[in-house]
Every structure is written in structure tokens, then in C-alpha cells.
Design an enzyme around this catalytic site. Structure first.
Site: not given
Ligand SMILES: *[C@@H]1O[C@H](CO)[C@@H](O)[C@H](O)[C@H]1NC(C)=O
Ligand SMILES: *[C@@H]1O[C@H](CO)[C@@H](O)[C@H](O)[C@H]1NC(C)=O
Ligand SMILES: *[C@@H]1O[C@H](CO)[C@@H](O)[C@H](O)[C@H]1NC(C)=O
Ligand SMILES: *[C@@H]1O[C@H](CO)[C@@H](O)[C@H](O)[C@H]1NC(C)=O
Ligand SMILES: *[C@@H]1O[C@H](CO)[C@@H](O)[C@H](O)[C@H]1NC(C)=O
Length: 473
Positions: A201, A448, A451
Site C-alpha cells: 500500500s 495511522d 501511510h
């Protein structure tokens, strides 16, 4: 930068708070959850926004793209296709010195030039060694609202991030200036060609950043973005250029039990030996490949390798356990072997992006215990700051690339990204499931810190890619 707590303070804190192990456990759990949910989410998002069609065939491997839905197929025999192992005796026509020093120079490098080269970087300039400079004039390179391709896990402004500070930093190498990212030049150079990002990702984030940087110069009906049914491939098409920018989900590069782009298995990750062709089929014919792989190997345990012809589903499996470093080395060797067999060094380029750092534990930069990237809006200013990223992995990469006959261009983004605790998506992203009152009361628990917001840090990774593509030496 907050100074580290003096020992007395931290011991006082420790009396009134859960043990530090609790936080470590908590952050690790959050991290695993985020990894797990991230790609699920992006899938659902694509279902909403992007017409899901099978990818129009561009060449040979139709069956692999569209019917390889079943994750557990018998291992294919090792590629026996044409060998073009470019014996190093033939004087290599182009090839020249290239990535900084991932090690000592290869004998061929000094006399030849890499494909796509249009110039040289100033002699002795390591573009990965530098500092962040605030630059409100030229940053960000695009606005979040201008790029419809950003998945909602990365659109921080849309999800309420109160500041835009993280968009205003430019990477300044110590020894030279980076060339300006030129989308026209990039697309002209990719005319009739394919560029593909392969990995997890984080690489998808870099992929989307690249699409955002390029799509601006294309009129609305001259571009499209499509995903394969099983979501393992995404293709951005610049029609007038007959160029594609693609993404292939392959978190370990090798075949694994986490390969389903929609449902990854996370608790008992397993990788298959000698399986690079599983995903490698999708990479054939690509002109510029950009690989990454890192986080999925970091289980904190030994890595399980499935041996022989068995499948992950078998009751009885032939399993070998390897340390993280050894396992990673196996993947690097397989990837390099695939590249040597399948890529033409006279015409194509291969990039590898180093580990993307995490900021899940604020004590690593001298913050209060129990914090993470949540509410961070400033950079880490400790020179050569390094968090918890596995340095041995960096070493493995350097060693294996150094042995490679095919010149791999290394994008050494780990150090420069480590300073950027401000640049993560934190809580400003589409959430996988509704947040509980407990979570809402404690945003750190669901931030998070893996990311990155777009526009943001990953645009810089692509500026570095741009630089290395056209000015490699
Ligand atoms: C990556 O870049 C950093 C910062 O310049 C440097 O310290 C490190 O040695 C580089 N690593 C490799 C493997 O080139
Ligand atoms: C960008 O690249 C194109 C094609 O090579 C060139 O014509 C143009 O002058 C470049 N633009 C800038 C600002 O350098
Ligand atoms: C378009 O690009 C592909 C490679 O991606 C190439 O095989 C094909 O021949 C090109 N088509 C035209 C019309 O140039
Ligand atoms: C690369 O090009 C040179 C001539 O420029 C040729 O001798 C060599 O065989 C080519 N290598 C491959 C792998 O095509
Ligand atoms: C965020 O950080 C600022 C300044 O560092 C601090 O004043 C504020 O209380 C923090 N907010 C939360 C919710 O932690």
C-alpha cells in the site's frame, strides 16, 4: 523537538500510567490493523469511484491477469523463457555509473549510459542526503482537490486535517538542486511505454502520487483509471501518449497468502519459495518498474516459507522458517533474478524504493510516552534521526543490489522520510468502521502513522525517481 524526558519525570509518569510495554503492544496492534484495513478500504473506494472493468489486454498474459483470481494455485515451473543474461563480456553499450553508492562500482558502470538518461546530476551529489526546506512558493506540487485519484485513506484535508503545513516542504539535497518535475517530459519519455509500481500500500501511495503529478497536463477525455476485477492491477492510461502507469499489488513480491488484494490474511503470513513468476507475469513488457517491499515482512517473528509444490491451503505443509533478514534476502535474490532474465538493460529501468518509516512511538523522537504521529505538525530535527526501521534490511538490500548484474536504481527514501512525523495521515482519513466512543476519546489509538497524506511526502519520492530516471549519475 521536545527534549527527552529526564529519567525522574518518566519514572513518575510510569507510576500513573500503564507500562511502556502496554503502549508498544497497543501501537503494534494498531499498526497491524491499519495495514490490514488499508487495502480493504481502498478497494471499496475504487468500487465507488472507478469503473471496474477488466483491464483491456495489452499483450500476452491475459489469463494471468483476469483468471488468476484463485490465490492458491500450484506453483509454476521456474521460468525457462529466453535467456538474455547479457554476459558481462559484451561491452555494455550504454550503462554508466548510476545509483550513488549502493556499494562499490561495477566494472561496466563507468563506461555506459542508462536508458532514459538526458543529463547528469552534479558530480558527487547524493540526492538522498539533504534537508527539508520550507517552500510556500512551489509546494504543494498539486492540490488535493485537483487530483480525483487519491484514495480517501490519503485525502487528509477532506477528512478534516486542520493544517496544511505538511504540504509545504521541499527536499533540498546538500550537494545540488533537484530538477523540477516535468510531467510533459515524463509522458513524452513514456510514449508507447509502460511504467509499473509493484508492491504494497505504500507503493500504491507513490503510484497515486505519480498519477496526480502527471494527469494535470492531460485533458479529461485523454485519460482513464481502471482496475482489474480482483483489484490486483490498476492502470492509468494517458491515451494520446499511448502510455500507462500501473500498479500491481504484490506485498512480498513473491507469492504469499496475502496476495488477494481484497482480503489479505495477516495473522499467519506465509510466502512461497521460488514463486516470483506468480506476480512476475504481470511485469513482463514493462519499461520502467518501481518495486518496494518491507512492512509485510516485519511480523516480529520468523518468516514462514512454503516449500515444494504444496499450496497454502494444504493441511500438511512443508514449511521452512527463516529470520526476517534471510527471508527478505530470498525475496531480493528472486526479484533480481527475475529482472536479469526478463528486462532489457538497453531499454528499460528498474527502481527499488527503500523502507517507508513509521512514527508509531513518540518516545523514539523524545516525545511523551504513549504518543505517536497524532497531532504532530513539525519535523524531527535530529540530524540522521532514525526510528525503529530495520537497518539490517537496508544492509541486505545494499549487498544484494551490489551483486546485481542488472543496474537497479535505488530510491533511498528512508532517512529523508524519517524526519517527517508530520506527514502521516493520522486520524484524517476515511475510517474502515465507525469509531467507538473509546477510540474517539483517544485519537492516538486509531491514528495511522504508516501511510502518508497526498499531496505530501510521497511527491518527493517521485521527484527523486524523476531525477534518477533522467539524471542517473
Ligand atoms: C541512504 O541515505 C542515507 C542518507 O543520505 C545514508 O546515510 C545511507 O547510507 C544511505 N543508504 C544506502 C544503503 O545507500
Ligand atoms: C518540460 O519538458 C518538455 C519536453 O522535454 C520541454 O519542452 C519543456 O521545456 C520542459 N519544461 C520545463 C519547464 O522545463
Ligand atoms: C502502444 O504501446 C504499447 C506498449 O505499451 C505498444 O505495444 C503498442 O504498439 C503501442 N501502440 C501504438 C499504436 O503505438
Ligand atoms: C544492447 O545493445 C548492444 C548494442 O548497442 C548489443 O550489443 C547488446 O547485445 C544489447 N543487449 C541486449 C541485452 O539486447
Ligand atoms: C496538540 O499539540 C499542541 C501543541 O503541541 C497542544 O497544545 C495540544 O494540546 C495537542 N492536542 C491534543 C489533542 O493532544
Amino acid at each position: 523537538m521536545k527534549p527527552p524526558l529526564p529519567p525522574s519525570t518518566s519514572s513518575v509518569l510510569r507510576k500513573t500510567r500503564p507500562s511502556p510495554y502496554f503502549y508498544t503492544f497497543l501501537t503494534f496492534t494498531v499498526f497491524v490493523l491499519i495495514l490490514y484495513c488499508e487495502d480493504l478500504l481502498s478497494i471499496f473506494y475504487r468500487n465507488e469511484l472507478v469503473p471496474i472493468k477488466p483491464i483491456p489486454e495489452t499483450g500476452k498474459e491475459k489469463e494471468t491477469k483476469l483468471t488468476s483470481k484463485l490465490p492458491f494455485v500450484l506453483r509454476e515451473p521456474e521460468e525457462t523463457g529466453k535467456k538474455e543474461e547479457t554476459e558481462s563480456t559484451s561491452k555494455l553499450p550504454f550503462v554508466t555509473g548510476e545509483p550513488e553508492e549502493t556499494g562499490k562500482k561495477k566494472e561496466t558502470k563507468s563506461t555506459s549510459k542508462l536508458p532514459f538518461t538526458i543529463g547528469e546530476t552534479e558530480e558527487g551529489c547524493d540526492i538522498f542526503s539533504g534537508r527539508w526546506v520550507r517552500d510556500e512558493l512551489t509546494r504543494p506540487l498539486y492540490e488535493e482537490s485537483e487530483c480525483p485519484y487519491i484514495q480517501p485513506q490519503l485525502t487528509c484535508q477532506e477528512h478534516g486535517r486542520p493544517d496544511k503545513e505538511y504540504q509545504k516542504w521541499r527536499w533540498q539535497p546538500h550537494g545540488c538542486d533537484l530538477p523540477r518535475f516535468n510531467a510533459t517530459l515524463m509522458l513524452e519519455s513514456l510514449r508507447g511505454k509502460r511504467m509499473m509500481f509493484v508492491g504494497d500500500s505504500l507503493n500504491r501511495g507513490q503510484y497515486v502520487s505519480m498519477v496526480c503529478l502527471l494527469h494535470r497536463i492531460l485533458p479529461p477525455n485523454a485519460k482513464s483509471l481502471e482496475s482489474s476485477i480482483d483489484q490486483s492491477l490498476t492502470v492509468f492510461r494517458a491515451k494520446d501518449y499511448n502510455a500507462t502507469i500501473e500498479f500491481n499489488w504484490a506485498p512480498f513480491l513473491l507469492e504469499s497468502n496475502s496476495d488477494n488484494a481484497i482480503v489479505h490474511r495477516v495473522d499467519d503470513r506465509m510466502v512461497k519459495k521460488g514463486s516470483i513468476n506468480k506476480h512476475g507475469k504481470n511485469w513482463k513488457g514493462v519499461d520502467v518498474l518501481v518495486f518496494n517491499t518491507y512492512l509485510w515482512w516485519m511480523t516480529g517473528r520468523k518468516m514462514k516459507f512454503l516449500k515444494g509444490k504444496g499450496s497454502f491451503k494444504d493441511e500438511k505443509k512443508d514449511i521452512e522458517e527463516l529470520t526476517t533478514e534471510d527471508a527478505y534476502r530470498v525475496a531480493m535474490k528472486s526479484m533480481l533474478k527475475w529482472v536479469r532474465k526478463n528486462m532489457d538493460r538497453n531499454k528499460t529501468r528498474v527502481f527499488f524504493t527503500s523502507m517507508s518509516p513509521l512514527h508509531i512511538k513518540s518516545q523514539e523522537w523524545g516525545g511523551e510516552p504513549g504518543g505517536n504521529c497524532y497531532n504532530e505538525t513539525t519535523l524531527i530535527e535530529v540530524p540522521n534521526y532514525w526510528g525503529s526501521e530495520n537497518k539490517n534490511i537496508m544492509q541486505v538490500i545494499a549487498e544484494e543490489f551490489d551483486k546485481s548484474k542488472f543496474p537497479i536504481t535505488f530510491l533511498n527514501i528512508t532517512q529523508l522520510s524519517s524526519y517527517r512525523k508530520d506527514a502521516h495521515t493520522s486520524i484524517y482519513k476515511k475510517q474502515w468502521s465507525p469509531l467507538t466512543p473509546e477510540q474517539l476519546a483517544n485519537p492516538v489509538s486509531y491514528a495511522d502513522c504508516v501511510h502518508w497524506c497526498l499531496p505530501g511526502l510521497q511527491d518527493t519520492w517521485n521527484e527523486l525517481l524523476f531525477t534518477k530516471l533522467f539524471y542517473p549519475s
